[in-house]
Scaffold this motif. Sequence first.
Motif, mmCIF file in Angstrom:
data_model
loop_
_atom_site.group_PDB
_atom_site.id
_atom_site.type_symbol
_atom_site.label_atom_id
_atom_site.label_comp_id
_atom_site.label_asym_id
_atom_site.label_seq_id
_atom_site.Cartn_x
_atom_site.Cartn_y
_atom_site.Cartn_z
ATOM 1 N N LEU A 187 0.201 31.636 74.504
ATOM 2 C CA LEU A 187 0.654 30.656 75.497
ATOM 3 C C LEU A 187 0.063 30.987 76.869
ATOM 4 N N ARG A 188 0.095 32.269 77.226
ATOM 5 C CA ARG A 188 -0.428 32.683 78.531
ATOM 6 C C ARG A 188 -1.936 32.504 78.616
ATOM 7 N N LEU A 189 -2.634 32.769 77.529
ATOM 8 C CA LEU A 189 -4.087 32.603 77.528
ATOM 9 C C LEU A 189 -4.461 31.120 77.610
ATOM 10 N N TYR A 190 -3.687 30.270 76.934
ATOM 11 C CA TYR A 190 -3.911 28.833 77.056
ATOM 12 C C TYR A 190 -3.830 28.411 78.530
ATOM 13 N N PHE A 191 -2.812 28.939 79.203
ATOM 14 C CA PHE A 191 -2.607 28.565 80.608
ATOM 15 C C PHE A 191 -3.767 29.041 81.479
ATOM 16 N N VAL A 192 -4.334 30.206 81.170
ATOM 17 C CA VAL A 192 -5.477 30.720 81.932
ATOM 18 C C VAL A 192 -6.647 29.732 81.877
ATOM 19 N N PHE A 193 -6.863 29.126 80.716
ATOM 20 C CA PHE A 193 -7.919 28.118 80.597
ATOM 21 C C PHE A 193 -7.633 26.939 81.525
ATOM 22 N N TYR A 194 -6.381 26.463 81.513
ATOM 23 C CA TYR A 194 -6.011 25.350 82.391
ATOM 24 C C TYR A 194 -6.193 25.719 83.856
ATOM 25 N N LEU A 195 -5.798 26.938 84.204
ATOM 26 C CA LEU A 195 -5.941 27.404 85.580
ATOM 27 C C LEU A 195 -7.408 27.456 85.987
ATOM 28 N N ALA A 196 -8.260 27.990 85.112
ATOM 29 C CA ALA A 196 -9.695 28.057 85.392
ATOM 30 C C ALA A 196 -10.265 26.656 85.597
ATOM 31 N N ASN A 197 -9.789 25.703 84.810
ATOM 32 C CA ASN A 197 -10.248 24.322 84.927
ATOM 33 C C ASN A 197 -9.985 23.771 86.323
ATOM 34 N N THR A 198 -8.811 24.031 86.866
ATOM 35 C CA THR A 198 -8.456 23.553 88.201
ATOM 36 C C THR A 198 -9.246 24.273 89.284
ATOM 37 N N VAL A 199 -9.365 25.580 89.161
ATOM 38 C CA VAL A 199 -10.089 26.374 90.161
ATOM 39 C C VAL A 199 -11.546 25.932 90.252
ATOM 40 N N PHE A 200 -12.193 25.735 89.108
ATOM 41 C CA PHE A 200 -13.594 25.306 89.113
ATOM 42 C C PHE A 200 -13.760 23.928 89.753
ATOM 43 N N LEU A 240 -9.729 23.637 74.736
ATOM 44 C CA LEU A 240 -9.636 24.041 76.138
ATOM 45 C C LEU A 240 -10.994 24.442 76.706
ATOM 46 N N ALA A 241 -11.810 25.104 75.905
ATOM 47 C CA ALA A 241 -13.134 25.536 76.369
ATOM 48 C C ALA A 241 -13.986 24.337 76.764
ATOM 49 N N VAL A 242 -13.947 23.285 75.952
ATOM 50 C CA VAL A 242 -14.710 22.070 76.268
ATOM 51 C C VAL A 242 -14.138 21.394 77.510
ATOM 52 N N MET A 243 -12.821 21.429 77.677
ATOM 53 C CA MET A 243 -12.177 20.845 78.860
ATOM 54 C C MET A 243 -12.708 21.489 80.138
ATOM 55 N N VAL A 244 -12.820 22.821 80.135
ATOM 56 C CA VAL A 244 -13.334 23.538 81.302
ATOM 57 C C VAL A 244 -14.804 23.184 81.533
ATOM 58 N N ALA A 245 -15.586 23.156 80.454
ATOM 59 C CA ALA A 245 -17.007 22.804 80.568
ATOM 60 C C ALA A 245 -17.174 21.396 81.132
ATOM 61 N N LYS A 246 -16.298 20.484 80.700
ATOM 62 C CA LYS A 246 -16.364 19.096 81.167
ATOM 63 C C LYS A 246 -16.148 19.014 82.677
ATOM 64 N N THR A 247 -15.176 19.762 83.192
ATOM 65 C CA THR A 247 -14.901 19.763 84.629
ATOM 66 C C THR A 247 -16.083 20.300 85.421
ATOM 67 N N ILE A 248 -16.657 21.398 84.945
ATOM 68 C CA ILE A 248 -17.798 22.002 85.646
ATOM 69 C C ILE A 248 -18.989 21.039 85.663
ATOM 70 N N ILE A 249 -19.317 20.466 84.504
ATOM 71 C CA ILE A 249 -20.478 19.569 84.413
ATOM 72 C C ILE A 249 -20.272 18.309 85.244
#
Length: 524
Positions: free
Chosen positions: A130-143, A192-201
């Motif tokens: 659960l905590r690791l899932y949240f880290v992905f979401y947090l990284a998505n916002t920060v990026f 989640l990994a693709v979600m973060v990549a999508k935000t960055i791109i």
Amino acid sequence: MANSRLNKSIKNTIIGIIFTMLNLIFQFSVKSVFIKLLGETYNGVNGLFSSILQVLNLAELGFASAVAYSLYKPLNEGNEREVAAYMNYFARVYRVIALVVALAGALCIPILQFLINEDIAELPFTLNQLRLYFVFYLANTVFSYLLAYKRTIISADQKMYIISISDNIANILLNALQIILLLITHNYFAFLAVMVAKTIINNLVVHLIANKKYPYLFTYKKESLLPEQKKALYGNINALMLHKVGSVIIFGTISIVISAFVGAEENGIYSNYVQIINGVNLFINIVFNSIVASVGDLCVRASDEDKTRVFKRIDFLGKWLSVFCMTCYINMFNSFINSVWIRSDGVHSFEFAIVVAIAVSACTTYMRKTVLIFRDAMGLFKKDWYKPLIESAVGIALAIGLNFVAGVFGIVVGYTIAAVFIAVPIETYVLFKFGLHRKCLRYLIWQYVALAFAIALGIGVYYVCELFKLNGIIDFVVRTLISLIVPNIILLLVNIKNENLRYYINLLKNLTSKISNRFRGSKK
């Protein structure tokens, strides 16, 4: 100038609608696959994380809106040095905000289990997961903060279609990748990994486009704001900060309250409705966002009479959309979820009373849009700085209190009461008194009449469709046809002599004629 503003708004709207339709197909496909493979509990966690990050986004403090407002005049005057100075300052601020959000998010990690009203041992993931899932979401916002500031200049320059094209192409491709990875791996981490990549791109592409369209940002990359400009900017931010707080509490905490007081599964069901509303909002926001910068330009140079005339036209469109959407939401929500979209075992929808409450909550925001657009374009957010404090305090208190009486229904109604009876009167009064310099009582009465009419029409159409006693895809098709035809015919009859309706009919005729002429010219 008026025709230029109109043409840009139409261009932004048409391009946005085309790409958004394609994007929505993929978004709903992703959500459907997600729920079928991972279930409503993961869906609820998704909604919870989104809400937590919405709250953490308070660190943004309304900087984007304040900078956009400050850019209208220098962009209009072609003052490149001043535009660059604002953007340079904006970039530095957003780097600080990214750091603040990252630190605040890290502090949330130890308490995540207390925001889910279930025993963690009974959930399909461990606490560490659960905590690791949240880290992905947090990284998505920060990026998103590290590159997103360049979007503001494009939007303020009335070129939202550029952002729409870029975002939607990236979203379509990456949503397709999410579907493929979910089908292959059945793994939330892959999603989640693709979600973060999508935000960055997404943000990187917009960033590069802005650099190309506004090369003077490099020429004046060391340009700084004058002390008086910073003072004016922070004066706006102080007011916008309070509006940001209120907005986050009203729209960002509802999933947290449902998850904490009712449960993650119910929050997952609620997120299904939010997904539909957000999809519709994409189209509605295309229309309204396409005219935001045009309204800003109008308010810089037009008289009160011209502002009022344009306000009435846009508000007429907002009310029409509100009544139409209310009918569609009430009548089609559950049929779409159960018969078309998810169509899998398990409970994925709410009872009728909750459906109506969710529809009213969504459509209330549509009715407020025109007032808020003009208020922000005129820089009047200082005048109602107290509104979000009262609205959010009353809203969250009512939501938590009514939760013990009526569960999810009580939570949604609590927030809606605060919006309808506190926010609407205050923001309307401020715009009319300080912006349009007119009395607002008659307009305010019509706001409530329109809302009551929309609710009555939506419920009436629902019960008419219930008489057919249909099921499955046929039920959805019938409800769709009735929802498309009935409210629009009634609205046409009610407004048959309204000059604003005639304006849009003439606008549509002119637009159709232009398209037809271009088509005939291209064939020759």
